[in-house]
Design a protein around this motif. Structure first.
Motif, PDB file in Angstrom:
ATOM      1  N   ILE A 173      14.193   4.087 -20.412  1.00  0.00           N
ATOM      2  CA  ILE A 173      15.224   4.363 -21.403  1.00  0.00           C
ATOM      3  C   ILE A 173      14.618   4.705 -22.765  1.00  0.00           C
ATOM      4  CG2 ILE A 173      17.222   3.380 -22.621  1.00  0.00           C
ATOM      5  CD1 ILE A 173      17.724   3.938 -19.672  1.00  0.00           C
ATOM      6  N   ASP A 174      13.521   4.037 -23.124  1.00  0.00           N
ATOM      7  CA  ASP A 174      12.917   4.258 -24.443  1.00  0.00           C
ATOM      8  C   ASP A 174      11.944   5.438 -24.459  1.00  0.00           C
ATOM      9  OD1 ASP A 174      10.858   3.269 -22.944  1.00  0.00           O
ATOM     10  OD2 ASP A 174      10.349   1.610 -24.294  1.00  0.00           O
ATOM     11  N   GLY A 175      11.859   6.177 -23.351  1.00  0.00           N
ATOM     12  CA  GLY A 175      10.957   7.321 -23.296  1.00  0.00           C
ATOM     13  C   GLY A 175       9.583   7.001 -22.763  1.00  0.00           C
ATOM     14  N   SER A 176       9.259   5.722 -22.584  1.00  0.00           N
ATOM     15  CA  SER A 176       7.952   5.351 -22.036  1.00  0.00           C
ATOM     16  C   SER A 176       7.888   5.718 -20.557  1.00  0.00           C
ATOM     17  CB  SER A 176       7.698   3.853 -22.223  1.00  0.00           C
ATOM     18  OG  SER A 176       8.660   3.091 -21.516  1.00  0.00           O
ATOM     19  N   ARG A 177       6.680   5.880 -20.071  1.00  0.00           N
ATOM     20  CA  ARG A 177       6.509   6.319 -18.683  1.00  0.00           C
ATOM     21  C   ARG A 177       5.620   5.352 -17.908  1.00  0.00           C
ATOM     22  NH1 ARG A 177       5.714  12.944 -19.126  1.00  0.00           N
ATOM     23  NH2 ARG A 177       7.833  13.397 -19.792  1.00  0.00           N
ATOM     24  N   ARG A 178       5.992   5.163 -16.651  1.00  0.00           N
ATOM     25  CA  ARG A 178       5.165   4.397 -15.721  1.00  0.00           C
ATOM     26  C   ARG A 178       4.844   5.288 -14.532  1.00  0.00           C
ATOM     27  NH1 ARG A 178       8.130  -1.111 -14.395  1.00  0.00           N
ATOM     28  NH2 ARG A 178       9.946   0.254 -14.340  1.00  0.00           N
ATOM     29  N   ASN A 179       3.670   5.091 -13.977  1.00  0.00           N
ATOM     30  CA  ASN A 179       3.223   5.905 -12.853  1.00  0.00           C
ATOM     31  C   ASN A 179       3.446   5.183 -11.540  1.00  0.00           C
ATOM     32  OD1 ASN A 179       1.765   8.140 -14.430  1.00  0.00           O
ATOM     33  ND2 ASN A 179       0.870   6.279 -15.269  1.00  0.00           N
ATOM     34  N   GLY A 180       3.917   5.926 -10.555  1.00  0.00           N
ATOM     35  CA  GLY A 180       4.053   5.395  -9.205  1.00  0.00           C
ATOM     36  C   GLY A 180       3.041   6.068  -8.299  1.00  0.00           C
ATOM     37  N   TYR A 181       2.181   5.286  -7.680  1.00  0.00           N
ATOM     38  CA  TYR A 181       1.191   5.812  -6.733  1.00  0.00           C
ATOM     39  C   TYR A 181       1.601   5.361  -5.342  1.00  0.00           C
ATOM     40  CZ  TYR A 181      -1.464   6.264 -11.059  1.00  0.00           C
ATOM     41  OH  TYR A 181      -1.860   6.579 -12.330  1.00  0.00           O
ATOM     42  N   CYS A 182       1.666   6.298  -4.401  1.00  0.00           N
ATOM     43  CA  CYS A 182       2.213   5.984  -3.083  1.00  0.00           C
ATOM     44  C   CYS A 182       1.276   6.431  -1.973  1.00  0.00           C
ATOM     45  CB  CYS A 182       3.577   6.678  -2.938  1.00  0.00           C
ATOM     46  SG  CYS A 182       4.467   6.224  -1.442  1.00  0.00           S
ATOM     47  N   ARG A 183       1.084   5.577  -0.991  1.00  0.00           N
ATOM     48  CA  ARG A 183       0.360   5.919   0.237  1.00  0.00           C
ATOM     49  C   ARG A 183       1.290   5.649   1.422  1.00  0.00           C
ATOM     50  NH1 ARG A 183      -5.079   5.826   2.197  1.00  0.00           N
ATOM     51  NH2 ARG A 183      -5.566   6.768   0.168  1.00  0.00           N
ATOM     52  N   ARG A 184       1.610   6.716   2.146  1.00  0.00           N
ATOM     53  CA  ARG A 184       2.415   6.567   3.368  1.00  0.00           C
ATOM     54  C   ARG A 184       1.478   6.564   4.557  1.00  0.00           C
ATOM     55  NH1 ARG A 184       7.750  10.306   2.837  1.00  0.00           N
ATOM     56  NH2 ARG A 184       6.423  11.720   4.028  1.00  0.00           N
ATOM     57  N   LEU A 185       1.704   5.634   5.463  1.00  0.00           N
ATOM     58  CA  LEU A 185       0.812   5.496   6.607  1.00  0.00           C
ATOM     59  C   LEU A 185       1.572   4.960   7.809  1.00  0.00           C
ATOM     60  CD1 LEU A 185       0.217   2.164   6.790  1.00  0.00           C
ATOM     61  CD2 LEU A 185      -1.110   2.701   4.754  1.00  0.00           C
ATOM     62  N   LEU A 186       0.919   5.070   8.968  1.00  0.00           N
ATOM     63  CA  LEU A 186       1.466   4.492  10.191  1.00  0.00           C
ATOM     64  C   LEU A 186       0.739   3.184  10.445  1.00  0.00           C
ATOM     65  CD1 LEU A 186       3.555   5.281  12.362  1.00  0.00           C
ATOM     66  CD2 LEU A 186       1.640   6.076  13.779  1.00  0.00           C
ATOM     67  N   PRO A 187       1.453   2.058  10.390  1.00  0.00           N
ATOM     68  CA  PRO A 187       0.769   0.768  10.569  1.00  0.00           C
ATOM     69  C   PRO A 187       0.141   0.645  11.955  1.00  0.00           C
ATOM     70  CG  PRO A 187       3.158   0.495  10.676  1.00  0.00           C
ATOM     71  CD  PRO A 187       2.913   1.906  10.238  1.00  0.00           C
ATOM     72  N   GLY A 188      -0.892  -0.194  12.039  1.00  0.00           N
ATOM     73  CA  GLY A 188      -1.553  -0.403  13.319  1.00  0.00           C
ATOM     74  C   GLY A 188      -0.606  -0.988  14.351  1.00  0.00           C
ATOM     75  N   GLY A 189      -0.844  -0.683  15.617  1.00  0.00           N
ATOM     76  CA  GLY A 189       0.005  -1.197  16.677  1.00  0.00           C
ATOM     77  C   GLY A 189       0.011  -0.262  17.869  1.00  0.00           C
ATOM     78  N   GLY A 191       2.344   1.953  20.790  1.00  0.00           N
ATOM     79  CA  GLY A 191       3.638   2.586  20.988  1.00  0.00           C
ATOM     80  C   GLY A 191       4.164   3.248  19.718  1.00  0.00           C
ATOM     81  N   ALA A 192       5.365   3.802  19.817  1.00  0.00           N
ATOM     82  CA  ALA A 192       5.981   4.484  18.679  1.00  0.00           C
ATOM     83  C   ALA A 192       6.442   3.470  17.637  1.00  0.00           C
ATOM     84  CB  ALA A 192       7.167   5.315  19.170  1.00  0.00           C
ATOM     85  N   ARG A 193       6.224   3.775  16.381  1.00  0.00           N
ATOM     86  CA  ARG A 193       6.623   2.894  15.283  1.00  0.00           C
ATOM     87  C   ARG A 193       6.880   3.731  14.040  1.00  0.00           C
ATOM     88  NH1 ARG A 193       1.693   3.150  16.942  1.00  0.00           N
ATOM     89  NH2 ARG A 193      -0.116   3.160  15.548  1.00  0.00           N
ATOM     90  N   ALA A 194       7.620   3.156  13.126  1.00  0.00           N
ATOM     91  CA  ALA A 194       8.019   3.898  11.920  1.00  0.00           C
ATOM     92  C   ALA A 194       6.928   3.827  10.860  1.00  0.00           C
ATOM     93  CB  ALA A 194       9.318   3.312  11.377  1.00  0.00           C
TER      94      ALA A 194
END
Length: 513
Positions: A173-189, A191-194
């Motif tokens: 709201i005040d104009g300040s910025r925060r960074n979002g860093y994202c890693r998408r992965l397939l967890p170990g296991g 069969g099929a999994r999300a």
């Protein structure tokens, strides 16, 4: 992404809801209203997240202008809230690498018809907040789920998935910025999994460093999710290193024993949030100049790519080319499908759009649309036609000559420095004389003499460009900041380069005589 990934598109209605918006506002200035939100959405679900987006995006410019205005009185805080405030101050001072880590998992909807992203874990827990703080926090967290899974598709369980890393920016709201860093992965296991996403929220802009942190997170996730949190706790306790320095994190892994992870910040810390290699891997030098020209005049620019990482890295690289100026308008490195109406905004923006959503960009006038994908037939899908003539020809040639030196760069840091200095020199040549035209009277703020400033430029083509550039918001806010400062020598890399250029001109002039 592997061909084994099977996903189904959700239907999206193509409606121009921007026609009712007042010109000059990307999103309604009334907090909590966003024209693209279906009214039937549950208040606590995605609509809450979208309301958060509305407040963040429409407030950035307003927040800059209202810094001096009085804020409404905060709610009384209890001891727990005060303790949380203290933690935030310690974090803001640079003691912590990150604010928090969230895990976003794909969970089946109540009717079992599809998967939707939801936060399943947060570290550290943020307890003891005042009610209003908690409400804002919940909206932010819901917004994060849209950025972690922006496609707007029905996911199906997978057996193969290539992990990907990307980033986004949250504007408060005040104009300040925060960074979002994202890693998408397939967890170990088996069969099929999300897939699942690990997202770190931090005020620190250092993409390379957080990419290495995610490598360690992914390594531990393949063993057990429980292995991640001791590592993140160690990281949170570690001091953020100074530029050029290294911090070492000790972490135990079963069957491997205690490992020491070294995290090093680049010496050129102002470039640590960007990697120009991706930008120049997608575009030729001449094409980069076209994009730079459109950005420097604050036009509407959309980047198209298949990969989320490509979009986020390129759009951050483009904004870095503008240093010492800062992009002041809408900046969304990856636009979630549910927010695609943002492309209809009449105001300047930098947007990253996945190629599979290209058919949703229905307003293609007065913009530059850049295709970054490997199989593209042409780079500029739409343009205004004058981009190649915006920059002075002589200075364009100088930039291209400087960029040719990057072929000799052996490291990312060297490449970044070559690119960065090529574009910084452009601003030194065009507007580096600005300080001589800010006039001070006593203790009053300075006054910028705009007409005298551009009249002092000898080159006709450069003067023509500068007359346009000084009308941009990025230049206006830069000069406003200068006017508020006390007269005297300026600090920073830009001012150092200005002095070097002025000294070189004096030497060259002396040689002629």
């Amino acid at each position: 992404m592997s061909e084994a990934v099977t996903r189904r598109r959700k239907g999206v209605a193509k409606k121009n809801r921007w026609s009712e918006q007042p010109r000059g506002n990307l999103i309604s200035d009334v907090p909590g209203k966003l024209s693209s939100i279906p009214p039937a959405e549950d208040e606590g679900g995605r609509q809450g997240a979208l309301k958060r987006f509305s407040a963040m995006w429409s407030s950035f410019r307003r927040g800059r202008k209202e810094k001096g205005k009085e804020l409404e009185p905060p709610e009384p805080e209890g001891p727990a809230a005060a303790e949380n405030s203290s933690r935030q101050q310690r974090y803001a001072s640079g003691q912590y690498f990150f604010e928090y880590l969230v895990v976003v998992s794909l969970k089946k909807t109540k009717d079992d018809s599809s998967y939707e992203p939801e936060i399943t874990y947060q570290f550290p827990k943020r307890d003891g907040m005042a009610r209003r703080q908690k409400e804002e926090e919940e909206k932010t967290l819901k917004a994060i789920t849209l950025f972690c899974f922006p496609e707007g598709i029905n996911w199906a369980p997978l057996t193969e998935y290539h992990s990907e890393t990307f980033s986004f920016v949250l504007t408060e709201i005040d104009g300040s910025r925060r960074n979002g860093y994202c890693r998408r992965l397939l967890p170990g296991g088996k069969g099929a999994r999300a897939p699942e996403a690990y997202c770190i929220i931090s005020s620190l802009a250092c993409f390379g460093l957080f990419s290495k942190i995610f490598d360690e997170v992914e390594k531990r996730r393949q063993i057990s999710r429980a292995m991640i949190y001791p590592f993140m706790q160690k990281l949170r306790e570690a001091p953020f290193p100074a530029p050029g320095n290294t911090v070492e994190i000790k972490s135990f892994i079963p069957e491997s024993g205690t490992e020491i992870i070294s995290l090093t910040r680049p010496l050129d810390s102002w470039l640590e949030h960007v990697n120009f290699a991706t930008l120049f891997g997608c575009l030729t030098d001449e094409e980069v100049l076209v994009v730079f020209a459109a950005a420097v005049l604050e036009r509407r620019i959309i980047f198209i790519a298949d990969e989320l990482g490509t979009l986020s890295q390129v759009i951050h690289a483009v904004t870095a080319l503008l240093y010492p100026f800062t992009w002041q308008h809408t900046f969304i490195s990856i636009v979630p499908e549910i927010l695609m109406d943002v492309v209809m905004a009449p105001t300047p923006y930098l947007l990253g759009v996945q190629k599979r959503l290209l058919d949703l960009v229905i307003d293609q006038s007065d913009m530059l649309m850049v295709d970054l994908s490997e199989d593209k037939e042409e780079t500029f899908l739409y343009s205004m036609g004058d981009e190649s003539s915006i920059l002075p020809p002589k200075l364009q040639a100088e930039i291209l000559e400087s960029l040719s030196k990057r072929q000799k760069a052996s490291t990312v840091e060297e490449l970044n420095r070559v690119v960065y200095e090529a574009f910084l020199h452009f601003f030194v040549r065009t507007v580096g004389h600005y300080a001589s035209y800010v006039k001070y009277s006593g203790k009053e703020p300075g006054v910028f003499e705009k007409r005298s400033f551009y009249k002092a430029i000898e080159s006709k083509t450069t003067r023509h460009f500068v007359k346009k550039f000084i009308q941009t918001q990025m230049f206006d806010l830069f000069i406003q900041d200068v006017e508020q400062q006390q007269p005297g020598p300026q600090q920073g890399v830009f001012h150092k380069k200005i002095l070097e250029y002025q000294e070189k001109k004096k030497r060259d002039k002396g040689k002629k005589h």
